[in-house]
Design an enzyme around this catalytic site. Structure first.
Site, PDB file in Angstrom:
ATOM      1  N   CYS A  13      41.676 -38.562 -55.602  1.00  0.00           N
ATOM      2  CA  CYS A  13      41.913 -37.201 -56.251  1.00  0.00           C
ATOM      3  C   CYS A  13      42.753 -36.294 -55.343  1.00  0.00           C
ATOM      4  CB  CYS A  13      40.829 -36.768 -57.211  1.00  0.00           C
ATOM      5  SG  CYS A  13      39.254 -36.445 -55.971  1.00  0.00           S
TER       6      CYS A  13
ATOM      7  N   HIS B 153      35.370 -33.754 -57.642  1.00  0.00           N
ATOM      8  CA  HIS B 153      36.550 -34.232 -58.204  1.00  0.00           C
ATOM      9  C   HIS B 153      37.551 -33.171 -58.163  1.00  0.00           C
ATOM     10  CE1 HIS B 153      39.263 -37.364 -60.310  1.00  0.00           C
ATOM     11  NE2 HIS B 153      39.413 -36.353 -61.022  1.00  0.00           N
TER      12      HIS B 153
ATOM     13  N   HIS C  78      45.268 -35.813 -63.121  1.00  0.00           N
ATOM     14  CA  HIS C  78      44.320 -36.145 -61.836  1.00  0.00           C
ATOM     15  C   HIS C  78      44.336 -37.623 -61.746  1.00  0.00           C
ATOM     16  CE1 HIS C  78      40.894 -37.454 -64.373  1.00  0.00           C
ATOM     17  NE2 HIS C  78      41.435 -37.011 -65.387  1.00  0.00           N
TER      18      HIS C  78
END
Length: 166
Positions: free
Chosen positions: A75, A126, A138
């Protein structure tokens, strides 16, 4: 011909033509102050169209911790390459380092290009890139590079903060 029968190349060409037509619009000129000139230039580069073009190139690339290629990406690596490729701006490599930079943005005021951070576990984080309108792109651990909604119950529960890099 129905759109679902079109090849990927045909869809890409159709998307390009559509974006070209949309790009003919303009917005009113507003005077820029020295403080906002750099931030506005960065934000202007983060149009939804440009983010979607980059997404189309990376869609479905699998998640790989530490990865930075089409074989696999994580990510924070994805957010790093979005900034590198769209605005030639260098971001730190890890989620934790990316959290240390940028200005906080109030929930609901995110713009395309803002980073959206999530607490996905006791010590895990994240990050994704806002597309605006409660959507973000993402590198998902389960489905690779994808677009998700902040209205999704999972992401709504894990949402943490938004930061803008200018």
């Amino acid at each position: 011909m129905p759109i679902f029968w079109m090849t990927s190349l045909s869809r890409l060409i159709l998307l390009g033509l559509s974006l070209w037509l949309v790009g003919c619009g303009s917005r009113p000129d507003t005077p820029a102050t020295p403080e906002t000139a750099v931030s506005d230039a960065v934000q202007d580069s983060f149009t939804i169209e440009r983010l979607l073009w980059l997404y189309a190139d990376w869609e479905g690339v699998p998640y790989r911790l530490g990865g930075m290629s089409k074989k696999g990406i994580d990510c924070s690596g994805f957010t790093l390459l979005v900034y590198r490729d769209l605005v030639a701006k260098s971001l730190p490599r890890t989620v934790e380092e990316q959290l240390e930079h940028g200005a906080p943005v109030a929930t609901g005021h995110q713009r395309p290009g803002d980073l959206i951070f999530f607490k996905t576990g006791w010590s895990t984080r994240h990050v994704g890139v806002s597309l605006g309108d409660h959507r973000f792109v993402h590198a998902s651990t389960s489905q690779g590079v994808m677009i998700s909604s902040l209205n999704n119950s999972y992401w709504k529960q894990k949402f943490w903060q938004i930061r803008r890099y200018g």
